[in-house]
Design a protein around this motif. Structure first.
Motif, PDB file in Angstrom:
ATOM      1  N   ALA A  17      -8.101  15.972  11.253  1.00 49.02           N
ATOM      2  CA  ALA A  17      -8.551  15.073  10.187  1.00 49.02           C
ATOM      3  C   ALA A  17      -7.370  14.369   9.534  1.00 49.02           C
ATOM      4  O   ALA A  17      -6.240  14.856   9.573  1.00 49.02           O
ATOM      5  N   VAL A  18      -7.656  13.210   8.946  1.00 49.81           N
ATOM      6  CA  VAL A  18      -6.721  12.504   8.070  1.00 49.81           C
ATOM      7  C   VAL A  18      -7.441  12.297   6.754  1.00 49.81           C
ATOM      8  O   VAL A  18      -8.527  11.707   6.722  1.00 49.81           O
ATOM      9  N   TYR A  19      -6.860  12.769   5.670  1.00 50.57           N
ATOM     10  CA  TYR A  19      -7.551  12.756   4.386  1.00 50.57           C
ATOM     11  C   TYR A  19      -7.092  11.660   3.434  1.00 50.57           C
ATOM     12  O   TYR A  19      -7.869  11.186   2.605  1.00 50.57           O
ATOM     13  N   ASP A  20      -5.827  11.260   3.525  1.00 52.43           N
ATOM     14  CA  ASP A  20      -5.355  10.253   2.592  1.00 52.43           C
ATOM     15  C   ASP A  20      -4.053   9.662   3.102  1.00 52.43           C
ATOM     16  O   ASP A  20      -3.488  10.131   4.100  1.00 52.43           O
ATOM     17  N   VAL A  21      -3.588   8.624   2.416  1.00 61.68           N
ATOM     18  CA  VAL A  21      -2.398   7.915   2.873  1.00 61.68           C
ATOM     19  C   VAL A  21      -1.598   7.425   1.671  1.00 61.68           C
ATOM     20  O   VAL A  21      -2.159   7.079   0.625  1.00 61.68           O
ATOM     21  N   ILE A  22      -0.283   7.434   1.808  1.00 62.20           N
ATOM     22  CA  ILE A  22       0.618   6.799   0.845  1.00 62.20           C
ATOM     23  C   ILE A  22       1.160   5.543   1.502  1.00 62.20           C
ATOM     24  O   ILE A  22       1.691   5.592   2.615  1.00 62.20           O
ATOM     25  N   LEU A  23       1.024   4.412   0.838  1.00 62.83           N
ATOM     26  CA  LEU A  23       1.498   3.139   1.356  1.00 62.83           C
ATOM     27  C   LEU A  23       2.738   2.689   0.617  1.00 62.83           C
ATOM     28  O   LEU A  23       2.741   2.613  -0.615  1.00 62.83           O
ATOM     29  N   ALA A  24       3.796   2.409   1.373  1.00 65.07           N
ATOM     30  CA  ALA A  24       5.040   1.889   0.805  1.00 65.07           C
ATOM     31  C   ALA A  24       5.532   2.754  -0.353  1.00 65.07           C
ATOM     32  O   ALA A  24       6.051   2.252  -1.349  1.00 65.07           O
ATOM     33  N   GLY A  25       5.338   4.062  -0.245  1.00 63.43           N
ATOM     34  CA  GLY A  25       5.817   4.978  -1.271  1.00 63.43           C
ATOM     35  C   GLY A  25       4.982   5.029  -2.520  1.00 63.43           C
ATOM     36  O   GLY A  25       5.335   5.711  -3.482  1.00 63.43           O
ATOM     37  N   SER A  26       3.829   4.338  -2.540  1.00 67.72           N
ATOM     38  CA  SER A  26       2.991   4.285  -3.742  1.00 67.72           C
ATOM     39  C   SER A  26       1.767   5.167  -3.579  1.00 67.72           C
ATOM     40  O   SER A  26       1.105   5.152  -2.536  1.00 67.72           O
ATOM     41  N   ARG A  94       0.034 -13.635  -1.893  1.00 63.78           N
ATOM     42  CA  ARG A  94       1.317 -14.320  -1.997  1.00 63.78           C
ATOM     43  C   ARG A  94       1.764 -14.510  -3.445  1.00 63.78           C
ATOM     44  O   ARG A  94       2.954 -14.603  -3.736  1.00 63.78           O
ATOM     45  N   ASP A  95       0.807 -14.577  -4.356  1.00 61.51           N
ATOM     46  CA  ASP A  95       1.149 -14.766  -5.770  1.00 61.51           C
ATOM     47  C   ASP A  95       1.589 -13.467  -6.428  1.00 61.51           C
ATOM     48  O   ASP A  95       2.420 -13.470  -7.339  1.00 61.51           O
ATOM     49  N   ASN A  96       1.019 -12.361  -5.971  1.00 57.34           N
ATOM     50  CA  ASN A  96       1.333 -11.051  -6.541  1.00 57.34           C
ATOM     51  C   ASN A  96       1.479 -10.056  -5.380  1.00 57.34           C
ATOM     52  O   ASN A  96       0.596  -9.246  -5.128  1.00 57.34           O
ATOM     53  N   PRO A  97       2.583 -10.124  -4.654  1.00 51.06           N
ATOM     54  CA  PRO A  97       2.725  -9.372  -3.390  1.00 51.06           C
ATOM     55  C   PRO A  97       2.577  -7.865  -3.587  1.00 51.06           C
ATOM     56  O   PRO A  97       3.104  -7.287  -4.536  1.00 51.06           O
ATOM     57  N   GLN A  98       1.836  -7.240  -2.663  1.00 56.35           N
ATOM     58  CA  GLN A  98       1.733  -5.784  -2.680  1.00 56.35           C
ATOM     59  C   GLN A  98       2.996  -5.128  -2.126  1.00 56.35           C
ATOM     60  O   GLN A  98       3.365  -4.033  -2.527  1.00 56.35           O
ATOM     61  N   PHE A  99       3.658  -5.799  -1.172  1.00 54.96           N
ATOM     62  CA  PHE A  99       4.803  -5.217  -0.476  1.00 54.96           C
ATOM     63  C   PHE A  99       5.957  -6.216  -0.453  1.00 54.96           C
ATOM     64  O   PHE A  99       5.752  -7.420  -0.516  1.00 54.96           O
ATOM     65  N   ASN A 100       7.167  -5.692  -0.341  1.00 57.13           N
ATOM     66  CA  ASN A 100       8.322  -6.566  -0.139  1.00 57.13           C
ATOM     67  C   ASN A 100       8.893  -6.421   1.271  1.00 57.13           C
ATOM     68  O   ASN A 100       9.929  -6.992   1.596  1.00 57.13           O
ATOM     69  N   GLN A 101       8.210  -5.624   2.105  1.00 59.31           N
ATOM     70  CA  GLN A 101       8.563  -5.458   3.508  1.00 59.31           C
ATOM     71  C   GLN A 101       7.367  -4.831   4.213  1.00 59.31           C
ATOM     72  O   GLN A 101       6.354  -4.531   3.579  1.00 59.31           O
ATOM     73  N   ILE A 102       7.461  -4.653   5.544  1.00 61.37           N
ATOM     74  CA  ILE A 102       6.369  -3.989   6.259  1.00 61.37           C
ATOM     75  C   ILE A 102       6.194  -2.589   5.673  1.00 61.37           C
ATOM     76  O   ILE A 102       7.144  -1.808   5.625  1.00 61.37           O
ATOM     77  N   PRO A 103       5.000  -2.253   5.201  1.00 63.01           N
ATOM     78  CA  PRO A 103       4.824  -0.998   4.463  1.00 63.01           C
ATOM     79  C   PRO A 103       4.884   0.239   5.354  1.00 63.01           C
ATOM     80  O   PRO A 103       4.330   0.255   6.464  1.00 63.01           O
ATOM     81  N   ASP A 104       5.557   1.276   4.870  1.00 65.56           N
ATOM     82  CA  ASP A 104       5.498   2.579   5.518  1.00 65.56           C
ATOM     83  C   ASP A 104       4.143   3.212   5.206  1.00 65.56           C
ATOM     84  O   ASP A 104       3.623   3.076   4.101  1.00 65.56           O
ATOM     85  N   MET A 105       3.593   3.922   6.176  1.00 63.07           N
ATOM     86  CA  MET A 105       2.332   4.625   5.966  1.00 63.07           C
ATOM     87  C   MET A 105       2.573   6.110   6.207  1.00 63.07           C
ATOM     88  O   MET A 105       2.978   6.519   7.296  1.00 63.07           O
ATOM     89  N   GLN A 106       2.353   6.919   5.173  1.00 60.44           N
ATOM     90  CA  GLN A 106       2.496   8.373   5.271  1.00 60.44           C
ATOM     91  C   GLN A 106       1.106   8.997   5.131  1.00 60.44           C
ATOM     92  O   GLN A 106       0.378   8.694   4.184  1.00 60.44           O
ATOM     93  N   PHE A 107       0.763   9.877   6.065  1.00 64.95           N
ATOM     94  CA  PHE A 107      -0.599  10.384   6.137  1.00 64.95           C
ATOM     95  C   PHE A 107      -0.662  11.866   5.796  1.00 64.95           C
ATOM     96  O   PHE A 107       0.205  12.652   6.174  1.00 64.95           O
ATOM     97  N   PHE A 108      -1.716  12.236   5.085  1.00 56.45           N
ATOM     98  CA  PHE A 108      -2.015  13.632   4.766  1.00 56.45           C
ATOM     99  C   PHE A 108      -3.043  14.106   5.782  1.00 56.45           C
ATOM    100  O   PHE A 108      -4.197  13.673   5.759  1.00 56.45           O
ATOM    101  N   ILE A 109      -2.631  14.985   6.680  1.00 58.30           N
ATOM    102  CA  ILE A 109      -3.478  15.324   7.809  1.00 58.30           C
ATOM    103  C   ILE A 109      -3.683  16.832   7.962  1.00 58.30           C
ATOM    104  O   ILE A 109      -2.947  17.637   7.399  1.00 58.30           O
TER     105      ILE A 109
END
Length: 254
Positions: A17-26, A94-109
């Motif tokens: 299973a994969v339960y959750d994810v952290i995107l770009a350290g957030s 583009r007006d309020n960017p979520q990321f400043n680079q390709i986001p890292d994805m960390q998974f809770f599995i």
């Protein structure tokens, strides 16, 4: 340039299973409200155009991701055989960017499915377990990244006995928290559980020597020893249940 597509291999499958994810350290970008933009962050625009979708494949076969192939036909052969992987599709603001680079994805599995020994016989059913004895047995038998042993090279009853010790409950109502037990989407909400004596919650790095990985797994179950005896690998694990047993174990005799 409005959309960003990312694919990422997670680990050798199949996983449970994969339960959750952290995107770009957030911890907030995967909030389900507002397309992934958290209301709790006053610096975010409540009318953000940002949105996301993450599809996870558990490594049960060789399947190309439908979202990726629909947007990039060249990825129709990207099937990741027997590898758990994820595809992220992000609509960028583009007006309020979520990321400043390709986001890292960390998974809770919950990781690889393994087989247990029942009555001295290895089961044909694969299921999730973080019992260190079963994890070690799976690694020793695995012929892809493990030792690739055959059944006649392993003393199965010794692993079954060690697994029973690992499963000894030491805290019946341990309080749980975190994304594995209480993910954001509410798919489960585990607040307490029975805590066993030993658990194996580690990453096995296939670039490290086999001996190093075996020692890492052994370190999760106290003073466990993997020995070679009478032509088989045996797992030795003892755990005293009473003070008398401790005294007896420490007695020296001629």
């Amino acid at each position: 340039n409005e959309f960003l597509f990312v694919q990422q291999a997670l680990c050798q499958g199949p996983i449970n299973a994969v339960y959750d994810v952290i995107l770009a350290g957030s911890m907030d970008l995967d909030e389900p409200s507002l397309g992934g933009i958290s209301n709790s962050d006053p610096g975010r625009n409540a009318k953000s155009k940002g949105a996301m979708r993450i599809d996870v494949h558990y490594g049960t076969g060789a399947v190309a991701d439908a979202i990726m192939t629909a947007n990039d036909g060249a990825r129709q052969d990207a099937k990741f055989p027997n590898i758990a992987y994820a595809t992220g599709a992000f609509r960028l603001d583009r007006d309020n960017p979520q990321f400043n680079q390709i986001p890292d994805m960390q998974f809770f599995i919950e990781g690889r499915k393994i087989r247990k020994v029942v009555g001295g016989v290895l089961s044909n059913t694969y299921e999730y377990s973080n019992n260190p004895s079963w994890c070690l047995l799976d690694y020793l038998l695995d012929n892809v990244s493990g030792k690739g042993l055959t059944l006649d090279e392993v003393d199965l009853p010794s692993f079954e006995a060690a697994a029973a010790i690992c499963d000894t409950v030491v805290m019946p109502n341990a309080i749980m928290g975190g994304k594995v037990w209480q993910p954001i989407d509410g798919v489960r909400n585990v607040t307490t559980r029975a805590l066993p004596l030993y658990e194996c919650n580690i990453v096995v790095d296939t670039e490290k020597p086999l001996r190093t990985n075996v020692q890492s797994i052994l370190s999760t179950m106290g003073d466990a020893r993997l020995v070679w005896s009478q032509g088989k690998y045996k797992l030795l694990l003892q755990y005293p249940e009473t003070n008398a047993a401790i005294a007896l174990a420490g007695t020296l005799s001629d």
